[in-house]
Design an enzyme around this catalytic site. Structure first.
Site, PDB file in Angstrom:
ATOM      1  N   HIS A   1      42.858  11.768  43.894  1.00  0.00           N
ATOM      2  CA  HIS A   1      43.775  10.952  43.102  1.00  0.00           C
ATOM      3  C   HIS A   1      42.904  10.100  42.174  1.00  0.00           C
ATOM      4  O   HIS A   1      41.769   9.758  42.515  1.00  0.00           O
ATOM      5  CB  HIS A   1      44.582   9.989  43.969  1.00  0.00           C
ATOM      6  CG  HIS A   1      45.422  10.610  45.034  1.00  0.00           C
ATOM      7  ND1 HIS A   1      44.906  11.037  46.236  1.00  0.00           N
ATOM      8  CD2 HIS A   1      46.763  10.851  45.087  1.00  0.00           C
ATOM      9  CE1 HIS A   1      45.891  11.519  46.981  1.00  0.00           C
ATOM     10  NE2 HIS A   1      47.025  11.414  46.310  1.00  0.00           N
TER      11      HIS A   1
ATOM     12  N   ASP B   1      41.494   7.127  43.818  1.00  0.00           N
ATOM     13  CA  ASP B   1      40.443   7.387  44.807  1.00  0.00           C
ATOM     14  C   ASP B   1      39.063   7.207  44.204  1.00  0.00           C
ATOM     15  O   ASP B   1      38.135   6.733  44.873  1.00  0.00           O
ATOM     16  CB  ASP B   1      40.505   8.835  45.325  1.00  0.00           C
ATOM     17  CG  ASP B   1      41.796   9.194  45.990  1.00  0.00           C
ATOM     18  OD1 ASP B   1      42.454   8.292  46.531  1.00  0.00           O
ATOM     19  OD2 ASP B   1      42.149  10.387  45.971  1.00  0.00           O
TER      20      ASP B   1
ATOM     21  N   GLU C   1      54.342  18.925  45.613  1.00  0.00           N
ATOM     22  CA  GLU C   1      54.072  18.888  47.053  1.00  0.00           C
ATOM     23  C   GLU C   1      55.307  18.392  47.810  1.00  0.00           C
ATOM     24  O   GLU C   1      55.693  17.233  47.666  1.00  0.00           O
ATOM     25  CB  GLU C   1      52.889  17.983  47.363  1.00  0.00           C
ATOM     26  CG  GLU C   1      52.545  17.952  48.840  1.00  0.00           C
ATOM     27  CD  GLU C   1      51.196  17.316  49.116  1.00  0.00           C
ATOM     28  OE1 GLU C   1      51.056  16.689  50.176  1.00  0.00           O
ATOM     29  OE2 GLU C   1      50.287  17.447  48.265  1.00  0.00           O
TER      30      GLU C   1
ATOM     31  N   GLU D   1      52.125  21.563  52.965  1.00  0.00           N
ATOM     32  CA  GLU D   1      51.308  20.895  53.987  1.00  0.00           C
ATOM     33  C   GLU D   1      51.933  21.062  55.368  1.00  0.00           C
ATOM     34  O   GLU D   1      53.148  20.935  55.527  1.00  0.00           O
ATOM     35  CB  GLU D   1      51.176  19.407  53.662  1.00  0.00           C
ATOM     36  CG  GLU D   1      50.375  18.643  54.718  1.00  0.00           C
ATOM     37  CD  GLU D   1      50.285  17.169  54.423  1.00  0.00           C
ATOM     38  OE1 GLU D   1      50.669  16.365  55.307  1.00  0.00           O
ATOM     39  OE2 GLU D   1      49.843  16.813  53.317  1.00  0.00           O
TER      40      GLU D   1
ATOM     41  N   HIS E   1      53.781  17.841  56.655  1.00  0.00           N
ATOM     42  CA  HIS E   1      55.053  17.645  55.972  1.00  0.00           C
ATOM     43  C   HIS E   1      56.098  18.660  56.432  1.00  0.00           C
ATOM     44  O   HIS E   1      57.292  18.332  56.527  1.00  0.00           O
ATOM     45  CB  HIS E   1      54.862  17.737  54.460  1.00  0.00           C
ATOM     46  CG  HIS E   1      53.989  16.667  53.900  1.00  0.00           C
ATOM     47  ND1 HIS E   1      53.478  16.712  52.619  1.00  0.00           N
ATOM     48  CD2 HIS E   1      53.526  15.514  54.448  1.00  0.00           C
ATOM     49  CE1 HIS E   1      52.750  15.631  52.405  1.00  0.00           C
ATOM     50  NE2 HIS E   1      52.755  14.902  53.504  1.00  0.00           N
TER      51      HIS E   1
ATOM     52  N   ASP F   1      47.717  22.006  51.683  1.00  0.00           N
ATOM     53  CA  ASP F   1      47.014  20.868  52.282  1.00  0.00           C
ATOM     54  C   ASP F   1      46.939  21.166  53.772  1.00  0.00           C
ATOM     55  O   ASP F   1      47.961  21.170  54.471  1.00  0.00           O
ATOM     56  CB  ASP F   1      47.785  19.568  52.051  1.00  0.00           C
ATOM     57  CG  ASP F   1      47.392  18.885  50.759  1.00  0.00           C
ATOM     58  OD1 ASP F   1      46.622  19.470  49.988  1.00  0.00           O
ATOM     59  OD2 ASP F   1      47.869  17.761  50.511  1.00  0.00           O
TER      60      ASP F   1
ATOM     61  N   ASP G   1      53.254  10.706  59.421  1.00  0.00           N
ATOM     62  CA  ASP G   1      52.195  11.556  58.870  1.00  0.00           C
ATOM     63  C   ASP G   1      50.850  11.241  59.522  1.00  0.00           C
ATOM     64  O   ASP G   1      50.094  10.411  59.015  1.00  0.00           O
ATOM     65  CB  ASP G   1      52.117  11.274  57.366  1.00  0.00           C
ATOM     66  CG  ASP G   1      51.951  12.534  56.546  1.00  0.00           C
ATOM     67  OD1 ASP G   1      51.695  13.583  57.127  1.00  0.00           O
ATOM     68  OD2 ASP G   1      52.086  12.447  55.323  1.00  0.00           O
TER      69      ASP G   1
ATOM     70  N   ASP H   1      48.267  13.294  59.901  1.00  0.00           N
ATOM     71  CA  ASP H   1      47.192  13.910  59.105  1.00  0.00           C
ATOM     72  C   ASP H   1      45.923  14.180  59.924  1.00  0.00           C
ATOM     73  O   ASP H   1      44.815  13.831  59.508  1.00  0.00           O
ATOM     74  CB  ASP H   1      46.836  13.021  57.904  1.00  0.00           C
ATOM     75  CG  ASP H   1      47.850  13.136  56.793  1.00  0.00           C
ATOM     76  OD1 ASP H   1      48.544  14.159  56.720  1.00  0.00           O
ATOM     77  OD2 ASP H   1      47.956  12.192  55.980  1.00  0.00           O
TER      78      ASP H   1
ATOM     79  N   ASP I   1      43.506  17.695  53.658  1.00  0.00           N
ATOM     80  CA  ASP I   1      44.234  16.428  53.581  1.00  0.00           C
ATOM     81  C   ASP I   1      44.378  15.890  55.000  1.00  0.00           C
ATOM     82  O   ASP I   1      45.462  15.796  55.563  1.00  0.00           O
ATOM     83  CB  ASP I   1      45.602  16.664  52.940  1.00  0.00           C
ATOM     84  CG  ASP I   1      46.375  15.375  52.730  1.00  0.00           C
ATOM     85  OD1 ASP I   1      45.761  14.306  52.822  1.00  0.00           O
ATOM     86  OD2 ASP I   1      47.589  15.446  52.489  1.00  0.00           O
TER      87      ASP I   1
END
Length: 438
Positions: free
Chosen positions: A102, A105, A233, A269, A272, A297, A308, A310, A340
């Site tokens: 991003h 980031d 996404e 993902e 998700h 992802d 989430d 992750d 991710d």
């Protein structure tokens, strides 16, 4: 290049299943041929900038546990340059070809969008040099339009048109930077594209905003000659209860309503998919069936937590089913596997990042090998083909292709005295068959 972040100095290599090393690839052999393509080209791994370098280890009940040096530097651009050094050290160490980011980031926002853009451009110039020196590539870029408080009511779907306009300017610059870095894709990730209560929401208006914004991005992509697809996404539940990009089907409805199936694909993902009430393989298969499969992802959600988490993907049976659908979809073109995923907040040592990526890379490689074996063996495929085999008969093809009407079909049913009998789906036998490959 800064080389003091990790204790290890030599890149991690393939050593085979019998290796006793904790930091070696046992299954990921980049040059191994799998169904006519190298494993490296099949998997197209990417390191995620945000979770790998930006997340400080906090959660809703506690703050920074990682204590990374760049998290606490007064000079934010110096911290950004340090993160760039460590990102490319990480890519070289893992022998991974791609990274994703991003805009927020890689560089601080500063006091204005003009300053933010200048900061992002400065770090992108550093990327250019490092990419040329290491032969690393950008899988995709995206704009962070969810962290700043200006986005608390959404970005493209915000009721304030000034926010919509600000987002347009931010995405324009991030897409320019992604093109300049030869990014393979550009992602539209709707972090807050949804609503919390209908009491203050005009759904129809917000959906029109979302569609217009996506259309503008595609228009600009063509204007500047960006060759890769725009990736949407799917993102359910978090952070808003009702996300407009809830799952593959919801995203496809928007894409198809605009006729943008050739320009917009999906970045799917696992975490998700679970939050949307689906399986990972379902979302991949549906995206493929609808012609919008783009990228992945790769991570893992906690089936006991409705948020989430992750985590790094380590579930080999689940990876096998996911890669079965990826291979059936024809594999990646511009997409790939972006990690991710974040290490747990108790995993505070820098080397924990290496262990996490190595383990997940190996899990993906094993999943790929198992999926390839399933396809090459052909037993599962034949069972599925046989189940739908009668559709190949001319009279049934005629029904499917619109050459029959409800009247003509009804007349044939009565004339032939059709009385269809149920046939077993053989689910348990097929589950046993899949386990035999694993």
């Amino acid at each position: 290049m800064m080389t003091s972040f990790y204790s290890r100095k030599d890149p991690i290599r393939y050593e085979g299943p019998s290796s006793s090393s904790e930091l070696a690839y046992r299954w990921y052999n980049p040059d191994q041929n799998v169904m006519g393509k190298s494993m490296r080209d099949h998997l197209r791994f990417a390191v995620a900038y945000w979770h790998t370098l930006c997340w400080p280890g906090g959660d809703p009940f506690g703050g920074d546990t990682f204590q990374r040096q760049w998290h606490h530097m007064a000079d934010e651009m110096a911290a950004a340059r340090m993160k760039a050094d460590i990102m490319f050290e990480t890519l070289v160490m893992l022998d991974v070809d791609f990274f994703c980011f991003h805009d927020l980031d890689i560089a601080p926002e500063g006091k204005s969008l003009k300053e933010f853009n200048a900061n992002v451009t400065e770090i992108a110039k550093i990327f250019e040099k490092k990419m040329a020196a290491t032969n690393k590539k950008l899988l995709w870029g995206t704009a962070n339009m969810f962290s700043n408080r200006r986005f608390m009511a959404g970005a493209a779907t915000n009721p304030d048109p000034d926010v919509f306009a600000y987002c347009a300017a931010q995405v324009k610059h991030c897409l320019d930077v992604t093109k300049d870095l030869d990014g393979a894709n550009y992602v539209m990730w709707g972090g807050r594209e949804g609503y919390e209560t209908l009491l203050n929401t005009n759904i129809g208006h917000e959906l029109e905003q979302a569609k217009r914004f996506l259309s503008m991005v595609v228009e600009y992509k063509h204007k500047i000659g960006f060759k890769g697809p725009i990736l949407l996404e799917p993102k359910p539940q978090e952070p808003t209860k009702h996300q407009y990009d809830y799952d593959v089907a919801t995203c496809y409805a928007m894409i198809a309503s605009l006729g943008l199936q050739n320009d917009v694909k999906l970045n799917v993902e696992q975490n998700h998919a679970i939050l949307a009430g689906h399986t990972f393989e379902h979302e991949i298969a549906l995206a493929s069936a609808l012609g919008v499969f783009g990228s992945i992802d790769i991570n893992r959600g906690d089936y006991q937590s409705g948020w989430d988490t992750d985590q790094f993907a380590m579930n080999i049976p689940e990876m096998s089913l996911a890669f079965l659908e990826i291979l059936k979809a024809g594999g990646f073109t511009t997409g790939g596997l972006n990690f991710d995923a974040k290490i747990r907040r108790q995993s505070i040592d820098p080397d924990d990042l290496l262990h996490a990526h190595v383990g997940s890379i190996d899990a993906c490689a094993r999943g790929l090998l198992i999926a390839a074996k399933i396809l090459e063996d052909g037993k599962l495929g034949k069972i599925v083909d046989d189940r739908y085999g009668k559709w190949n008969e001319p009279k049934n093809q005629a029904m499917l292709k619109g050459k029959e009407t409800l009247d003509s079909i009804a007349a044939r049913v009565h004339a032939e005295g059709l009385e269809p009998q149920p046939k077993s789906g053989r689910q348990e036998r097929l589950e046993n068959l899949i386990n035999s490959y694993i």
